[in-house]
Design a protein around this motif. Sequence first.
Motif, PDB file in Angstrom:
ATOM      1  N   ASP A 384       0.804  -1.221   0.000  1.00 46.56           N
ATOM      2  CA  ASP A 384       0.000   0.000   0.000  1.00 46.56           C
ATOM      3  C   ASP A 384       0.836   1.269   0.000  1.00 46.56           C
ATOM      4  O   ASP A 384       0.295   2.376   0.073  1.00 46.56           O
ATOM      5  N   ALA A 385       2.155   1.129  -0.092  1.00 48.55           N
ATOM      6  CA  ALA A 385       3.022   2.314  -0.045  1.00 48.55           C
ATOM      7  C   ALA A 385       3.086   2.994  -1.407  1.00 48.55           C
ATOM      8  O   ALA A 385       3.093   2.340  -2.449  1.00 48.55           O
ATOM      9  N   GLN A 386       3.143   4.306  -1.378  1.00 50.58           N
ATOM     10  CA  GLN A 386       3.508   5.077  -2.569  1.00 50.58           C
ATOM     11  C   GLN A 386       4.964   5.503  -2.438  1.00 50.58           C
ATOM     12  O   GLN A 386       5.507   5.585  -1.338  1.00 50.58           O
ATOM     13  N   PHE A 387       5.581   5.792  -3.569  1.00 46.84           N
ATOM     14  CA  PHE A 387       6.938   6.318  -3.588  1.00 46.84           C
ATOM     15  C   PHE A 387       6.859   7.711  -4.211  1.00 46.84           C
ATOM     16  O   PHE A 387       6.531   7.841  -5.387  1.00 46.84           O
ATOM     17  N   ILE A 388       7.137   8.723  -3.394  1.00 46.94           N
ATOM     18  CA  ILE A 388       6.983  10.103  -3.851  1.00 46.94           C
ATOM     19  C   ILE A 388       8.345  10.777  -3.882  1.00 46.94           C
ATOM     20  O   ILE A 388       9.033  10.877  -2.861  1.00 46.94           O
TER      21      ILE A 388
END
Length: 565
Positions: A384-388
Amino acid sequence: MSETIDWSKLAEVEKIKYDSNYLRGTLAESLADPVTGAIAADDTQLSKFHGIYQQHDRDLEKERKRQKLEPAYSFLIRVRLPGGVTSPKQWLQMDRLADTHANGTLKLTTRQAFQLHGVIKKKLKPAIQGINEVLLDTIAACGDVNRNVMSHANPAESDLHAAVYELAGALSAHLMPQTKAYHEIWLDKEKVADSKTEVEPIYGIRYLPRKFKIGVAIPPYNDVDIFSQDLGFIAIEEKGKLIGYNVTAGGGLGSTFGIPEAYPRLADVIGFCTPEQAIEVAEKVVLVQKDHGDRTNRKQARLKYTIDRNGLDWFKTEVNKYLGYELQPAKPYEFSRNGDRYGWKKGTDGKWSLNLFVEGGRVKDTEALQLKTALREVAKKVGDAQFILTGNQNLIIANTSEKDEVNRILKKYGVWPVQLSGLRQNSIACVALNTCGLAFAEAERYLPTLMDKIEAILAEHDLTKQEIVIRMTGCPNGCGRPYLAEIGFIGKSLGHYNLYLGGNFNGTRLNTLYKETLSEEEILAELRPIIADYAKNRSEGEGFGDFVIRREYVKETKQGKDFKH
């Protein structure tokens, strides 16, 4: 039409763009040429619009010449990523392409984008196709068009942040070149039967006179360095609601040694617009620049020079004329800083985000730090992680409910937690050597070593926790935004740098040249007494950049025209 244009008076690139058949040129033929690792000279200009720069390995330059071989050509591929947000799937694809098609590393840029380095010609097309497979692309990441639109890093922080991120994407889409050349050349789409029927409704057949950059910021955080942008939108809220944007115009940090008429400039606030007007405002500012920018001299072609040449009042009048209405007066706002805020932060939805320091923006594995492996594992195991990507070459592992798992993985590889000085937390370095053809000196490969030695001086005065913005570039083009640093270094020759002091901590003031062409020994000798003075005589809460101006080490640079190298 071409008969009415006196090409002898225009920059050479103008004719290349005009004759390119909407950015096609002979790129397809250049890519198919097996004789050289390079592409044709005109195509190197056109390839930028497709997100590509041709480079060569300068570490090998002398030996290649000795062996009478052509330079070791390779290419930089830049990904367009408005707002910097990617999914785990997209991160894993970029990680894989770095290993299979590039030099094994990922570069996180100061425009919230990915770069792949060391891509040889025969791998260019497969790499770009691989990027597009995960719904990313490289269109307009470079070239004389609007480039990657930056915004405040995490859209999940609030409804306001989400609106700003949405605007970044909408601006990027609206100002996208409409030519089908990219899809034909790189993605094997069907060719346009008669490309003469194509139109570029915003850019026209010659596109812009020079590159164009847009950023969106949310006070009090100026994490996109809004005043370095050609066009900026400063979000204005009342009672937690977005009411519109202050509009800035005319920023740009590129300059040239020995050419005083080429200088860095900070943007001016030109008015206020509602959220519904922002896209139209951006288009009209771009059109004013397209119609009035200097096409004779590329060193005078950015919007900042169009404004200075004609005057700010003229520019405001033109923008209002193109709009058909007047921008409203600007609203009050205040910035407190221009760097990233590190560590874990809990969102309003109960999910967690970790702003992670990435030195020089380079994602790689070393003996000391297996960053690339760690992030790959996070992407695989934390679904569920985003990479920003942030505007300061760092990374946010964002909006996850699996904080403990992220911590476990990062600790396993020595990535987090770490102790960082306030100086290192606020550092930026451009790529420079060995691949950038413009660099006079090292930056990314050298700044960490120099910071080790500056940190030792800071430690002598109990200043290691003091946040100080430090930036280094290998040339004066300003890719690492060195002119906004409290301590800025610009490469003058191999091993020697100009030292600039006096930028501030919120990115609203240019710095000033302090000393020229310094070696490392001379840099440390110059900084040592200033740091000692700062430790002893600074006022409560006074930043380093403000201190050196108050103590008259340098004079404040009040406008770009006053800047001197």
